[in-house]
Enzyme design. Sequence first.
Site, PDB file in Angstrom:
ATOM      1  CG  ASP A  95      -0.109  -0.073   2.545  1.00 23.63           C
ATOM      2  OD1 ASP A  95       1.126   0.001   2.491  1.00 23.63           O
ATOM      3  OD2 ASP A  95      -0.744  -0.210   3.618  1.00 23.63           O
ATOM      4  CD  GLU A 117       0.390  -6.554   3.179  1.00 19.51           C
ATOM      5  OE1 GLU A 117       0.397  -5.344   2.918  1.00 19.51           O
ATOM      6  OE2 GLU A 117       1.057  -7.035   4.116  1.00 19.51           O
ATOM      7  CD  GLU A 131      -0.013   4.456   4.454  1.00 21.80           C
ATOM      8  OE1 GLU A 131      -0.992   5.038   4.982  1.00 21.80           O
ATOM      9  OE2 GLU A 131       1.150   4.857   4.585  1.00 21.80           O
ATOM     10  CG  HIS A 212       5.869   4.365  10.473  1.00 31.53           C
ATOM     11  ND1 HIS A 212       5.202   4.568   9.299  1.00 31.53           N
ATOM     12  CD2 HIS A 212       5.697   3.060  10.773  1.00 31.53           C
ATOM     13  CE1 HIS A 212       4.663   3.431   8.891  1.00 31.53           C
ATOM     14  NE2 HIS A 212       4.944   2.498   9.772  1.00 31.53           N
ATOM     15  NE  ARG A 214       3.830  10.124   4.295  1.00 29.94           N
ATOM     16  CZ  ARG A 214       4.628  11.107   3.880  1.00 29.94           C
ATOM     17  NH1 ARG A 214       4.258  12.352   4.021  1.00 29.94           N
ATOM     18  NH2 ARG A 214       5.786  10.845   3.294  1.00 29.94           N
ATOM     19  CG  HIS A 244      10.056   5.594  10.435  1.00 29.77           C
ATOM     20  ND1 HIS A 244      10.328   6.575   9.513  1.00 29.77           N
ATOM     21  CD2 HIS A 244       9.555   4.549   9.730  1.00 29.77           C
ATOM     22  CE1 HIS A 244       9.988   6.140   8.300  1.00 29.77           C
ATOM     23  NE2 HIS A 244       9.518   4.911   8.403  1.00 29.77           N
TER      24      HIS A 244
HETATM   25  C1  UD1 Z   1       6.317   5.012   4.052  1.00 26.54           C
HETATM   26  C2  UD1 Z   1       4.977   4.595   3.457  1.00 26.54           C
HETATM   27  C3  UD1 Z   1       4.119   3.914   4.508  1.00 26.54           C
HETATM   28  C4  UD1 Z   1       4.862   2.790   5.190  1.00 26.54           C
HETATM   29  C5  UD1 Z   1       6.197   3.295   5.713  1.00 26.54           C
HETATM   30  C6  UD1 Z   1       6.996   2.143   6.269  1.00 26.54           C
HETATM   31  C7  UD1 Z   1       3.888   6.018   1.762  1.00 26.54           C
HETATM   32  C8  UD1 Z   1       3.066   7.210   1.516  1.00 26.54           C
HETATM   33  N1  UD1 Z   1       4.238   5.800   3.021  1.00 26.54           N
HETATM   34  O1  UD1 Z   1       6.068   6.005   5.031  1.00 26.54           O
HETATM   35  O2  UD1 Z   1       2.963   3.381   3.894  1.00 26.54           O
HETATM   36  O3  UD1 Z   1       4.092   2.315   6.256  1.00 26.54           O
HETATM   37  O4  UD1 Z   1       6.932   3.882   4.637  1.00 26.54           O
HETATM   38  O5  UD1 Z   1       8.068   2.599   7.062  1.00 26.54           O
HETATM   39  O6  UD1 Z   1       4.224   5.323   0.850  1.00 26.54           O
HETATM   40  N2  UD1 Z   1      13.580   8.471   5.670  1.00 26.54           N
HETATM   41  C9  UD1 Z   1      14.953   8.370   5.757  1.00 26.54           C
HETATM   42  N3  UD1 Z   1      15.525   7.164   5.502  1.00 26.54           N
HETATM   43  C10 UD1 Z   1      14.823   6.058   5.178  1.00 26.54           C
HETATM   44  C11 UD1 Z   1      13.425   6.171   5.120  1.00 26.54           C
HETATM   45  C12 UD1 Z   1      12.819   7.384   5.343  1.00 26.54           C
HETATM   46  O7  UD1 Z   1      15.643   9.336   6.054  1.00 26.54           O
HETATM   47  O8  UD1 Z   1      15.413   5.001   4.971  1.00 26.54           O
HETATM   48  C13 UD1 Z   1      12.936   9.788   5.934  1.00 26.54           C
HETATM   49  C14 UD1 Z   1      13.165  10.778   4.757  1.00 26.54           C
HETATM   50  O9  UD1 Z   1      13.310  12.082   5.274  1.00 26.54           O
HETATM   51  C15 UD1 Z   1      11.864  10.640   3.973  1.00 26.54           C
HETATM   52  C16 UD1 Z   1      10.868  10.469   5.110  1.00 26.54           C
HETATM   53  O10 UD1 Z   1      11.531   9.639   6.055  1.00 26.54           O
HETATM   54  O11 UD1 Z   1      11.577  11.752   3.168  1.00 26.54           O
HETATM   55  C17 UD1 Z   1       9.533   9.905   4.719  1.00 26.54           C
HETATM   56  O12 UD1 Z   1       9.638   8.719   3.955  1.00 26.54           O
HETATM   57  P1  UD1 Z   1       8.317   8.197   3.162  1.00 26.54           P
HETATM   58  O13 UD1 Z   1       8.637   6.921   2.488  1.00 26.54           O
HETATM   59  O14 UD1 Z   1       7.775   9.287   2.311  1.00 26.54           O
HETATM   60  O15 UD1 Z   1       7.253   8.016   4.292  1.00 26.54           O
HETATM   61  P2  UD1 Z   1       7.174   7.023   5.511  1.00 26.54           P
HETATM   62  O16 UD1 Z   1       6.563   7.794   6.614  1.00 26.54           O
HETATM   63  O17 UD1 Z   1       8.476   6.366   5.700  1.00 26.54           O
HETATM   64  N1  UDP Z   2      11.165  -3.351  11.425  1.00 33.60           N
HETATM   65  C1  UDP Z   2      12.554  -3.501  11.358  1.00 33.60           C
HETATM   66  N2  UDP Z   2      13.328  -2.657  12.139  1.00 33.60           N
HETATM   67  C2  UDP Z   2      12.802  -1.725  12.950  1.00 33.60           C
HETATM   68  C3  UDP Z   2      11.387  -1.567  12.994  1.00 33.60           C
HETATM   69  C4  UDP Z   2      10.595  -2.405  12.211  1.00 33.60           C
HETATM   70  O1  UDP Z   2      13.072  -4.343  10.640  1.00 33.60           O
HETATM   71  O2  UDP Z   2      13.566  -1.019  13.624  1.00 33.60           O
HETATM   72  C5  UDP Z   2      10.335  -4.222  10.559  1.00 33.60           C
HETATM   73  C6  UDP Z   2       9.192  -4.930  11.234  1.00 33.60           C
HETATM   74  O3  UDP Z   2       9.599  -6.184  11.735  1.00 33.60           O
HETATM   75  C7  UDP Z   2       8.180  -5.073  10.116  1.00 33.60           C
HETATM   76  C8  UDP Z   2       8.442  -3.880   9.237  1.00 33.60           C
HETATM   77  O4  UDP Z   2       9.726  -3.369   9.614  1.00 33.60           O
HETATM   78  O5  UDP Z   2       8.410  -6.244   9.328  1.00 33.60           O
HETATM   79  C9  UDP Z   2       7.387  -2.830   9.432  1.00 33.60           C
HETATM   80  O6  UDP Z   2       7.773  -1.646   8.834  1.00 33.60           O
HETATM   81  P1  UDP Z   2       7.099  -0.274   9.197  1.00 33.60           P
HETATM   82  O7  UDP Z   2       6.550  -0.326  10.581  1.00 33.60           O
HETATM   83  O8  UDP Z   2       8.097   0.778   8.869  1.00 33.60           O
HETATM   84  O9  UDP Z   2       5.952  -0.157   8.099  1.00 33.60           O
HETATM   85  P2  UDP Z   2       4.437  -0.693   8.007  1.00 33.60           P
HETATM   86  O10 UDP Z   2       4.442  -2.156   8.215  1.00 33.60           O
HETATM   87  O11 UDP Z   2       3.649   0.068   9.041  1.00 33.60           O
HETATM   88  O12 UDP Z   2       4.023  -0.304   6.639  1.00 33.60           O
END
Ligand code: UD1
Ligand code: UDP
Length: 373
Positions: A95, A117, A131, A212, A214, A244
């Site tokens: 998603d 999924e 999502e 984490h 949004r 996160h």
């Molecule tokens: C994204 C997904 C969300 C998912 C989550 C898992 C969308 C809209 N959101 O949210 O569905 O649950 O990932 O974690 O697709 N950043 C880093 N390093 C990283 C990752 C993120 O610095 O490795 C920071 C960056 O500043 C980036 C921000 O996090 O711009 C947001 O990342 P983004 O993928 O847009 O949103 P998430 O909140 O991570």
């Molecule tokens: N996870 C990880 N390291 C962490 C936190 C979470 O490997 O420090 C794993 C967790 O086991 C799960 C996945 O990340 O499999 C979930 O990711 P996240 O919570 O970022 O996204 P969501 O599932 O909410 O989309």
Amino acid sequence: MKVIIVFGTRPEAIKLFPVIHALKARPQIDTRVCVTAQHRGLLDQVLEMSGIVPDIDLDIMQENQTLDGLTARLIVELGKVFDSEQPDRVVVHGDTLTTMVASLAAYYRKIPVAHVEAGLRSGDIHHPWPEEVNRRVVACIADMNFAPTQGAADALLAEGRDPAGIYVTGNTVIDALLATKRRIDAEPSLAAGLAPLATRFSGKRIIAVTSHRRENFGGGMENIAKAVKDIAARPDVAIIFPVHPNPNVRAVMDVELAGLNNVAMIDPLDYPHFVKLLDMCEIVLTDSGGVQEEAPSLGKPVLVMRETTERPEGVAAGTARLVGTDRRKIVAELFRLLDDADAYAEMSRAHNPFGDGKGSDRIAEIMAGAVKG
Ligand code: UD1
Ligand code: UDP
């Protein structure tokens, strides 16, 4: 048949690495891997531990990226990839924006899409946000839908999707979890990095926290931070909180939690270490989707800081409870689990409502069968 698997974030990578391995074991499918790197560091952690080497890496992440900016960059770059690669099928997962935009770019080129999924629905387009809508958009496009549970398949049927394209496979997160648990049981050094925290918090009751979402940014995230601070006021608990990297999370947590000596705010853990954390903790407090699916398999009670869930199976199995983002409710439910042994026992029975660890093989077999057909 040439298939391109597209993903970009940590949870997609965790849930797809077993699928990629299963597809690559089938020679009739030419499996290509394209990462958008919507997440950079979090994605690389999973690629490294799973041995997946992408064929294409779009390196798209920007600091504090917006939904529209990310969508725009993804649609242009993924379009170019599909034009040059000319795949027979695109595979997406879950998603995220990467998922939704990849399916849209494939649709613009009339390339069939398989959705891993598929069918999770909260029924509320604002929770989880964005999502819920991402997932629904993919469902309009995909002709192969791999639903993790019968409930997810029923949701797709209720929307009028073609039953011939819906397969109940189990969630591949269970494949990833069980395989990783087996690896760290055989080779404990893979998750040895938590030993100093285990020593520091020896004798305390460990709570694992992640957050984490949004839709929780702002007030919800502040409530979560304050609730964690209230919980940490108890001297018998210790909190391990891999934070996160989204700047909207860290900034809020730092205000409330920095300097508390029984709260360890640590960098995101690689998957083996996170699985180890789930194993060593007593209770999980999270707004994550994937963690809701993993905790029941390990028999860990999980309090879900959301108003609704698209994963009701954990709640139905009795290992998950929705607590929203109200500070007092989070604290009260957590203390109840700490202080009421019966309530804890009730929620800590291991269940596998999300899958049996064989989902990836089923998916690969169905896709290979479609080639033969
Ligand atoms: C994204 C997904 C969300 C998912 C989550 C898992 C969308 C809209 N959101 O949210 O569905 O649950 O990932 O974690 O697709 N950043 C880093 N390093 C990283 C990752 C993120 O610095 O490795 C920071 C960056 O500043 C980036 C921000 O996090 O711009 C947001 O990342 P983004 O993928 O847009 O949103 P998430 O909140 O991570
Ligand atoms: N996870 C990880 N390291 C962490 C936190 C979470 O490997 O420090 C794993 C967790 O086991 C799960 C996945 O990340 O499999 C979930 O990711 P996240 O919570 O970022 O996204 P969501 O599932 O909410 O989309």
